[in-house]
Design an enzyme around this catalytic site. Structure first.
Site, mmCIF file in Angstrom:
data_model
loop_
_atom_site.group_PDB
_atom_site.id
_atom_site.type_symbol
_atom_site.label_atom_id
_atom_site.label_comp_id
_atom_site.label_asym_id
_atom_site.label_seq_id
_atom_site.Cartn_x
_atom_site.Cartn_y
_atom_site.Cartn_z
ATOM 1 N N GLY A 112 0.900 -1.271 0.351
ATOM 2 C CA GLY A 112 0.134 -0.341 0.108
ATOM 3 C C GLY A 112 0.755 1.401 -0.355
ATOM 4 N NE ARG A 140 -4.279 -1.955 2.345
ATOM 5 C CZ ARG A 140 -2.933 -1.046 2.472
ATOM 6 N NH1 ARG A 140 -1.631 -2.450 2.297
ATOM 7 N NH2 ARG A 140 -3.006 -1.109 3.627
ATOM 8 C CB SER A 186 -3.713 8.556 6.028
ATOM 9 O OG SER A 186 -3.633 7.533 5.500
ATOM 10 C CG ASP A 334 1.267 -0.939 10.464
ATOM 11 O OD1 ASP A 334 0.237 -0.187 9.779
ATOM 12 O OD2 ASP A 334 2.060 -0.460 9.848
ATOM 13 C CE LYS A 361 -3.318 0.229 8.471
ATOM 14 N NZ LYS A 361 -3.150 1.579 7.978
ATOM 15 N NE ARG A 365 -3.219 -5.896 9.155
ATOM 16 C CZ ARG A 365 -1.700 -5.309 8.737
ATOM 17 N NH1 ARG A 365 -1.882 -4.034 9.149
ATOM 18 N NH2 ARG A 365 -1.036 -5.463 8.020
ATOM 19 N NE ARG A 406 2.710 -4.697 9.492
ATOM 20 C CZ ARG A 406 4.215 -4.701 10.111
ATOM 21 N NH1 ARG A 406 4.788 -5.320 10.894
ATOM 22 N NH2 ARG A 406 4.657 -3.525 8.679
HETATM 23 O O1 SPQ Z 1 2.404 -0.297 2.629
HETATM 24 P P1 SPQ Z 1 1.374 -0.661 3.317
HETATM 25 O O2 SPQ Z 1 0.058 -1.962 2.694
HETATM 26 O O3 SPQ Z 1 -0.275 -0.291 3.478
HETATM 27 O O4 SPQ Z 1 1.243 -1.319 4.904
HETATM 28 C C1 SPQ Z 1 1.575 -1.663 6.600
HETATM 29 C C2 SPQ Z 1 1.494 -2.460 7.626
HETATM 30 O O5 SPQ Z 1 1.390 -3.234 7.715
HETATM 31 O O6 SPQ Z 1 2.908 -3.057 6.761
HETATM 32 C C3 SPQ Z 1 -0.551 -1.057 6.633
HETATM 33 F F1 SPQ Z 1 -0.726 -2.589 6.421
HETATM 34 O O7 SPQ Z 1 1.810 -0.046 7.379
HETATM 35 C C4 SPQ Z 1 1.284 1.142 6.739
HETATM 36 C C5 SPQ Z 1 0.967 1.910 7.750
HETATM 37 O O8 SPQ Z 1 -0.078 1.396 8.135
HETATM 38 C C6 SPQ Z 1 2.890 1.743 6.112
HETATM 39 C C7 SPQ Z 1 2.674 2.881 6.675
HETATM 40 C C8 SPQ Z 1 2.952 4.012 5.078
HETATM 41 O O9 SPQ Z 1 5.207 3.638 5.227
HETATM 42 O O10 SPQ Z 1 3.304 5.180 4.972
HETATM 43 C C9 SPQ Z 1 1.563 4.299 6.978
HETATM 44 C C10 SPQ Z 1 0.128 3.503 7.484
HETATM 45 O O11 SPQ Z 1 -0.767 3.628 6.509
HETATM 46 P P2 SPQ Z 1 -1.505 4.380 6.660
HETATM 47 O O12 SPQ Z 1 -2.724 4.282 5.458
HETATM 48 O O13 SPQ Z 1 -2.357 4.866 7.872
HETATM 49 O O14 SPQ Z 1 -1.211 5.864 5.823
#
Ligand code: SPQ
Length: 454
Positions: A112, A140, A186, A334, A361, A365, A406
């Site tokens: 993501g 997503r 976020s 996370d 996510k 989760r 996770r």
């Molecule tokens: O990259 P991805 O798949 O979204 O990874 C996750 C994880 O658990 O490894 C979320 F599922 O982490 C994100 C985190 O939840 C990584 C991230 C970042 O590097 O900016 C920010 C968070 O997401 P968000 O949607 O809260 O901005």
């Protein structure tokens, strides 16, 4: 690109095998370990190193599928990147305007972060691009980035459901800055808009409803790119360039979290986790565990490349249930899958609220953890925005991780307090963030075997 495998110059990552973990009950965690590099910072080191003028050296890079997907995307856009070898990379930056049109779609696997940050960066380029991902990533929500980007003048098409693939028509010189109050906390949305703001006329200002990880802001500053932070507002303009810088990526606190919980719940545990990133936007796991009665010492605090780092010493301590303060939710976002396991081992009731983001996510989760905990005999009631968990014995059984790294690692840690073996299906995506998990967990005392099926 293709559905179930992707390629970097040195590594072929094959995602067609199904991996099952089997954990024997009991055990304790003891010893010293350095978990792999921070995933969020590894992504950003590639992105900003590629846009910099000059050569950037990275140490501690996370050699796992998510970060490698970002690396491959930048190679596909003409950036020469040497490595990774033992976590070291050399990035020959092409400058802010030096990326080239990729010949194919950019395949971002399960990540993501790669997709959302790249959508902002690519919106203002002089070429078109298409971003694709695996089944989980293709489900997503992407409107959270494409809608504010559209207000800036970006042209990005999603599916009708607002999901990938993203078809981006580059609008070089045509983006305009916005003043955006994020409806959700976020870091991906914030970072996406800051990257787009580097190519927009005027000021791009993002206000966050609660603090989220600030690695993009810190790393931009480390590359000498002007970013202004005032309270919960961060702003950026196109006036600036990035100067290559050396980056030392600390260990990922989100990976350390499995062992922080494991050692806290398994009697007799005593563990030292070295060189862990303790950026205050990431340390919710320590705060929440301490509120539950965990014994975690933060030792040898220092600053490495603009990020706070420390060694974490954790010793078993009986936990008690709490109402998790909502302000800590984005700071531990996370870590909730493994915190739910801690809650099952904590005397009384633990209640999480304000965490509806967990539903979007790599898996839902909240639902997936509640389902698995119930299979193991734990009283775990999912709610719209969290979970209510009563302490109780953890039994054995077969749970499914739904391809979420996770979840797979969290149920492995549950084995330390289970009274029968736990089988966890669908664990191949542990490779997206922590390929060494099985080896390291085994070395520290978890009785975990891994079975691969074609
Ligand atoms: O990259 P991805 O798949 O979204 O990874 C996750 C994880 O658990 O490894 C979320 F599922 O982490 C994100 C985190 O939840 C990584 C991230 C970042 O590097 O900016 C920010 C968070 O997401 P968000 O949607 O809260 O901005």
């Amino acid at each position: 690109m293709h559905g179930n495998a992707f390629l970097t110059s040195s590594i072929i990552i094959n995602m067609s095998k199904s991996i099952t973990f089997q954990v024997q009950p009991g055990g304790k965690l003891q010893g010293e370990a350095r978990v792999p590099g921070d995933k969020s910072m590894s992504h950003r080191s590639i992105m900003l190193g590629s846009l910099a003028e000059g050569v950037t050296h990275v140490k501690g890079f996370l050699e796992a599928e998510d970060a490698l997907a970002t690396l491959q995307a930048f190679r596909d856009m003409g950036v020469e990147i040497e490595g990774p070898v033992n976590g070291e990379l050399t990035i020959h930056g092409v400058g802010k305007h030096g990326l080239k049109a990729p010949k194919n779609d950019l395949y971002l696997g399960n990540s993501g972060t790669s997709m959302r940050l790249l959508s902002g960066l690519l919106a203002g380029q002089a070429f078109n691009s298409v971003l694709t991902g695996d089944k989980s990533l293709s489900g997503r929500p992407m409107k959270r980035v494409t809608e504010p980007l559209a207000t800036m003048g970006a042209d990005i098409k999603t599916t009708e459901r607002g999901t990938a693939p993203l078809h981006i028509t580059g609008r070089a010189g045509q983006l305009t800055g916005i003043d955006y109050a994020m409806p959700i906390a976020s870091a991906q949305v914030k970072s996406c808009l800051l990257l787009a703001g580097m190519y927009a006329q005027g000021v791009t200002c993002v206000t966050e409803p609660a603090p989220t990880r600030d690695h993009t802001e810190r790393m931009l500053a480390g590359f000498n790119y002007p970013v202004k932070q005032e309270g919960n507002k961060v702003s950026i303009t196109a006036e600036g360039s990035l100067t290559a810088a050396d980056i030392d990526v600390p260990s990922d606190i989100s990976s350390a979290a499995f062992f922080l919980v494991g050692a806290s719940i398994a009697p007799g545990s005593d563990l030292l986790l070295k060189h862990v990133g303790i950026n205050p936007t990431r340390t919710g796991i320590i705060d929440i565990l301490r509120l539950m009665g965990a014994n975690i010492e933060v030792l040898n605090e220092r600053t490495v490349g603009g990020e706070p780092v420390a060694d974490l010493h954790v010793v078993y301590s009986p936990l008690k249930g709490i109402d998790i303060p909502e302000h800590l939710v984005p700071l531990a976002i996370d870590e909730f899958p493994v915190l739910f396991v801690a809650a099952a081992c904590a005397e009384g009731q633990t209640r999480l609220t304000g965490a509806e983001e967990l539903r979007v996510k790599e898996s839902d989760r909240i639902q997936v953890m509640a389902d698995g905990l119930q299979i193991l005999g734990v009283d775990a009631q999912p709610t719209e925005d969290g979970m209510i968990i009563q302490s109780g014995p953890i039994g054995g059984g077969e749970v499914i991780s739904h391809g979420d790294h996770r979840i797979a690692m969290s149920f492995s840690i549950a084995g330390l307090r289970a009274d029968a073996p736990i089988t966890i299906r669908d664990c191949e995506n542990v490779n997206t963030s922590f390929p060494e998990f099985r080896d390291l967990a085994t070395r520290l005392g978890l009785n975990l075997v891994c079975r691969e099926e074609a």
